[in-house]
Scaffold this motif. Sequence first.
Motif, PDB file in Angstrom:
ATOM      1  N   CYS A 181      -6.998   0.442  -6.912  1.00 48.65           N
ATOM      2  CA  CYS A 181      -5.682   0.428  -6.259  1.00 48.65           C
ATOM      3  C   CYS A 181      -4.565   0.281  -7.302  1.00 48.65           C
ATOM      4  CB  CYS A 181      -5.618  -0.713  -5.246  1.00 48.65           C
ATOM      5  SG  CYS A 181      -4.036  -0.763  -4.385  1.00 48.65           S
ATOM      6  N   PRO A 182      -3.660   1.275  -7.399  1.00 49.16           N
ATOM      7  CA  PRO A 182      -2.622   1.205  -8.444  1.00 49.16           C
ATOM      8  C   PRO A 182      -1.598   0.095  -8.201  1.00 49.16           C
ATOM      9  CG  PRO A 182      -2.292   3.123  -7.020  1.00 49.16           C
ATOM     10  CD  PRO A 182      -3.580   2.509  -6.603  1.00 49.16           C
ATOM     11  N   THR A 183      -1.467  -0.355  -6.952  1.00 45.50           N
ATOM     12  CA  THR A 183      -0.461  -1.397  -6.688  1.00 45.50           C
ATOM     13  C   THR A 183      -1.093  -2.760  -6.405  1.00 45.50           C
ATOM     14  OG1 THR A 183      -0.451  -0.799  -4.346  1.00 45.50           O
ATOM     15  CG2 THR A 183       1.212   0.257  -5.749  1.00 45.50           C
ATOM     16  N   CYS A 225      -2.056   6.091  -1.125  1.00 45.50           N
ATOM     17  CA  CYS A 225      -2.510   7.079  -2.117  1.00 45.50           C
ATOM     18  C   CYS A 225      -3.969   7.486  -1.920  1.00 45.50           C
ATOM     19  CB  CYS A 225      -2.309   6.534  -3.525  1.00 45.50           C
ATOM     20  SG  CYS A 225      -3.398   5.138  -3.898  1.00 45.50           S
ATOM     21  N   GLN A 226      -4.720   6.718  -1.152  1.00 46.15           N
ATOM     22  CA  GLN A 226      -6.139   6.990  -0.817  1.00 46.15           C
ATOM     23  C   GLN A 226      -7.100   6.846  -2.002  1.00 46.15           C
ATOM     24  OE1 GLN A 226      -6.418  10.731   1.309  1.00 46.15           O
ATOM     25  NE2 GLN A 226      -5.654   9.794   3.181  1.00 46.15           N
ATOM     26  N   GLN A 227      -6.665   6.200  -3.078  1.00 43.54           N
ATOM     27  CA  GLN A 227      -7.568   5.972  -4.207  1.00 43.54           C
ATOM     28  C   GLN A 227      -8.751   5.083  -3.786  1.00 43.54           C
ATOM     29  OE1 GLN A 227      -7.896   7.124  -7.343  1.00 43.54           O
ATOM     30  NE2 GLN A 227      -6.308   8.576  -6.746  1.00 43.54           N
ATOM     31  N   CYS A 263       0.845  -1.208   0.000  1.00 42.28           N
ATOM     32  CA  CYS A 263       0.000   0.000   0.000  1.00 42.28           C
ATOM     33  C   CYS A 263       0.879   1.256   0.000  1.00 42.28           C
ATOM     34  CB  CYS A 263      -0.913  -0.003   1.230  1.00 42.28           C
ATOM     35  SG  CYS A 263      -1.849   1.515   1.431  1.00 42.28           S
ATOM     36  N   THR A 264       0.537   2.217  -0.881  1.00 42.05           N
ATOM     37  CA  THR A 264       1.337   3.446  -0.965  1.00 42.05           C
ATOM     38  C   THR A 264       0.628   4.634  -0.307  1.00 42.05           C
ATOM     39  OG1 THR A 264       0.342   3.932  -3.104  1.00 42.05           O
ATOM     40  CG2 THR A 264       2.447   2.733  -3.123  1.00 42.05           C
TER      41      THR A 264
END
Lengths: 310, 207
Positions: free
Chosen positions: A253-255, A217-219, A214-215
């Motif tokens: 989630c981008p990751t 990013c709050q997406q 988790c980065t």
Amino acid sequence: MILAWAFILEFKSALVGLAGSAWITKDVQEVPYCHIAISSTLLNHLHGQYLAITSGNFLKWSPLTAGAFFWLLATLSIGQGWCSWACFYGGLDTTFTKLVKKPILKLYHLPRSLRDFSLALLIAVVLFSFARSEPSYCLWLCPLKITTGFLDPNTLIRRMQFSSFAILGILFIILIPLFIKKRAFCTFLCPFGAWQALVGRINPFKVTINADTCTLCQQCMKVCPVYAISPEGVEKHEVSSYCNRCGDCFDACPTGAIHYSFGSGHLSGSILPRVFFLISAWLVGGSVSLLFVPAALVRLTHWINLFFHG
Amino acid sequence: MLVQILTEGFSLGASTGVLCLGTCAPFLVPYLMMGARPNLKENAPLVIQFFLGRFLAYFLFGMCAGWIGGEIRPHLSANLRSATLIATSAFMIFFALTQKFPKRFCFFAGGAKPLKLRAPFLLGLLLGLNICPPFLVGMARLLEIGNLWFGALFFTAFFVSSSFYLLPLFAVSPFISSDRLKNVGFLASLLVGGWFLLTGVFALLSA
């Protein structure tokens, strides 16, 4: 969404047809039975069951218990996932959230105190319904009751009920979802959602955020349709019990840090919980949709035929 | 006659206590969520005060009903029911607001703390005066008898047996004591209070 609109097309339109009008109905003696009514009249049911058992009439007792059994089965299968995969109301406000590409009002998170409003509403309607021996939520607050007969013989009360349904419906099913791109009815006004958030914990499927990937990013928080992920939740990698297991955050989630898991993070990242959950969700959702979708398609075809061929 | 009156009151409370629970729970549950202490021992004063208030209401009401007898029959039930409902709902809303925003209510008789201390008694008193169906049955019986002390005894016995139905609510209160649930209790108090307030006003206007 298909389920929700099929429900409107088949069941609700049939009720209007039977009654003649949504405003003044001829005679519908019973409040339609749905899962929202079950949660909001919980104490009335328990009292009714108690009376039925003490009366010794098992036939009176068993139909209500069958409802409780099916609810338990669905809860054990998909838990809070009912709200996004099987509820024939949830698709209505979802439809209006899909009509806009981006939210007009960027309200991405709510204070915890406001998110718990549905829980307070559940407590209030359960107690009020018990005190008044009536399904108070259905009679006063459920916008989806708009097509159904009103029980009160007093015209003024019937009109007040209709106005309440109309105002709440326009606000929470159409306007607010359009503005904030979130499921407003499910978030604020549905006591069953709050009920499932409480008891759905018995379901083994959970949504977990992997802290390693988790980065922050709050997406996930931005796309969550029911405000189940808060900024604090993102930092702690926690999803609240209001999560509907819809899976929107997985795609956002981008990751790829968000997964279905068993219990508190078991097999997170593995394909196994996802496969099990999706099969359960399709089975439960499919079973519920059998109640409305085929009949709605028949009705729709009939209307189309009438339109083109007279 | 004395034994008969006591037995009648006790039996009425025991057989219809679920309805008493239905009348009291909408106010008592949100109140307990807001004001309950984390353990049973600390909850004891709260429980005693609540039941003391409720007992006083029953006792006084029983005396009045027995004393006045048939004279109050025509108007009492409908209007008193609405009036007590409005008073209890207004109290609930006011109590919830003072507890949530104590600084805004500092003008009120030394702030929110004195109200918090006396709230269980006041709530018991007001709920005791709320007329539920079993209460009406008891009142009808007393109007028939028309004796002050029999009235008080009848409602004392009714109070004792119906209280058994309310006690479990206090037993679970320590398990629902958290900051989050205090907030939920606050919201539920406003919803329940507002809902009953509207119901009471509507009933009073249409009476």
